[in-house]
Each structure stands twice: as structure tokens, then as C-alpha cells.
Design a protein around this motif. Sequence first.
Motif, short mmCIF file in Angstrom:
data_model
loop_
_atom_site.label_atom_id
_atom_site.label_comp_id
_atom_site.label_asym_id
_atom_site.label_seq_id
_atom_site.Cartn_x
_atom_site.Cartn_y
_atom_site.Cartn_z
N SER A 131 -72.71 43.08 -85.45
CA SER A 131 -73.74 42.12 -85.06
C SER A 131 -73.39 41.39 -83.77
O SER A 131 -74.19 40.61 -83.26
N HIS A 132 -72.17 41.60 -83.26
CA HIS A 132 -71.65 40.87 -82.10
C HIS A 132 -71.70 39.37 -82.31
O HIS A 132 -71.95 38.60 -81.39
N GLU A 133 -71.45 38.96 -83.56
CA GLU A 133 -71.35 37.54 -83.90
C GLU A 133 -70.05 37.30 -84.63
O GLU A 133 -69.54 38.18 -85.32
N ALA A 134 -69.49 36.09 -84.47
CA ALA A 134 -68.25 35.72 -85.15
C ALA A 134 -68.29 34.23 -85.46
O ALA A 134 -68.93 33.46 -84.75
N THR A 135 -67.59 33.85 -86.51
CA THR A 135 -67.50 32.45 -86.93
C THR A 135 -66.03 32.05 -86.99
O THR A 135 -65.21 32.77 -87.55
N CYS A 136 -65.72 30.90 -86.44
CA CYS A 136 -64.35 30.39 -86.46
C CYS A 136 -63.99 29.97 -87.89
O CYS A 136 -64.72 29.20 -88.50
N PRO A 137 -62.85 30.45 -88.40
CA PRO A 137 -62.46 30.09 -89.76
C PRO A 137 -62.00 28.64 -89.89
O PRO A 137 -61.96 28.10 -90.99
N TYR A 138 -61.66 27.99 -88.78
CA TYR A 138 -61.20 26.61 -88.83
C TYR A 138 -62.34 25.59 -88.77
O TYR A 138 -62.41 24.68 -89.58
N CYS A 139 -63.21 25.74 -87.77
CA CYS A 139 -64.24 24.71 -87.57
C CYS A 139 -65.65 25.17 -87.87
O CYS A 139 -66.58 24.38 -87.86
N GLY A 140 -65.84 26.47 -88.11
CA GLY A 140 -67.17 26.98 -88.44
C GLY A 140 -68.06 27.23 -87.24
O GLY A 140 -69.23 27.55 -87.40
N ALA A 141 -67.52 27.08 -86.01
CA ALA A 141 -68.32 27.36 -84.81
C ALA A 141 -68.77 28.82 -84.85
O ALA A 141 -67.99 29.71 -85.19
N ARG A 142 -70.03 29.04 -84.50
CA ARG A 142 -70.62 30.39 -84.52
C ARG A 142 -70.84 30.86 -83.10
O ARG A 142 -71.38 30.12 -82.28
N TYR A 143 -70.44 32.09 -82.83
CA TYR A 143 -70.55 32.67 -81.50
C TYR A 143 -71.34 33.97 -81.55
O TYR A 143 -71.27 34.71 -82.52
N ARG A 144 -72.08 34.26 -80.46
CA ARG A 144 -72.81 35.53 -80.31
C ARG A 144 -72.52 36.07 -78.91
O ARG A 144 -72.66 35.36 -77.92
N LEU A 145 -72.17 37.34 -78.86
CA LEU A 145 -71.93 38.02 -77.60
C LEU A 145 -73.26 38.54 -77.08
O LEU A 145 -73.97 39.26 -77.78
N VAL A 146 -73.63 38.12 -75.86
CA VAL A 146 -74.90 38.55 -75.27
C VAL A 146 -74.67 39.44 -74.07
O VAL A 146 -73.63 39.46 -73.51
#
Length: 64
Positions: free
Chosen positions: A49-64
Motif C-alpha cells: 500500500s506504500h503506507e507505514a505507521t510508526c510503532p512508537y507514536c502512531g504517525a502514519r506515512y504514505r509514499l507518493v
Amino acid sequence: MSNAAVETRNAHELIEVSRKDLPLSCPLPGAPVWNMHPRVYLPIEDEPSHEATCPYCGARYRLV
């Protein structure tokens, strides 16, 4: 690094990053709170999905 990637965001908001931001780490190097937790590298380019979530703070990222 893109300006959008440097801004501090709500953990539930999706942060868009580009290939120039790889390898992706959280917190992002230019973030005002860069030392809020240990740096963790997120293999976002390997995710279907080209998405990832930080296991520490829950920040969500998407590669565009």
C-alpha cells in the motif's frame, strides 16, 4: 525533504512523503520534536500500500 514531511502533524493524519525522503525514519530529521522517541526506520517502499505507521507514536506515512 518536502515541507509537508517536516511539519509536526496529528498522529492520525496521513503524512505524504516522496522518494527523496527515503529511507524514511520517524521522527523525521527536520521535525521540531526530532527526539520525541528513538529513531525507527520504516520500510514504506516494501509495503504493497506504500503506507507505514510508526510503532512508537502512531504517525502514519504514505509514499507518493
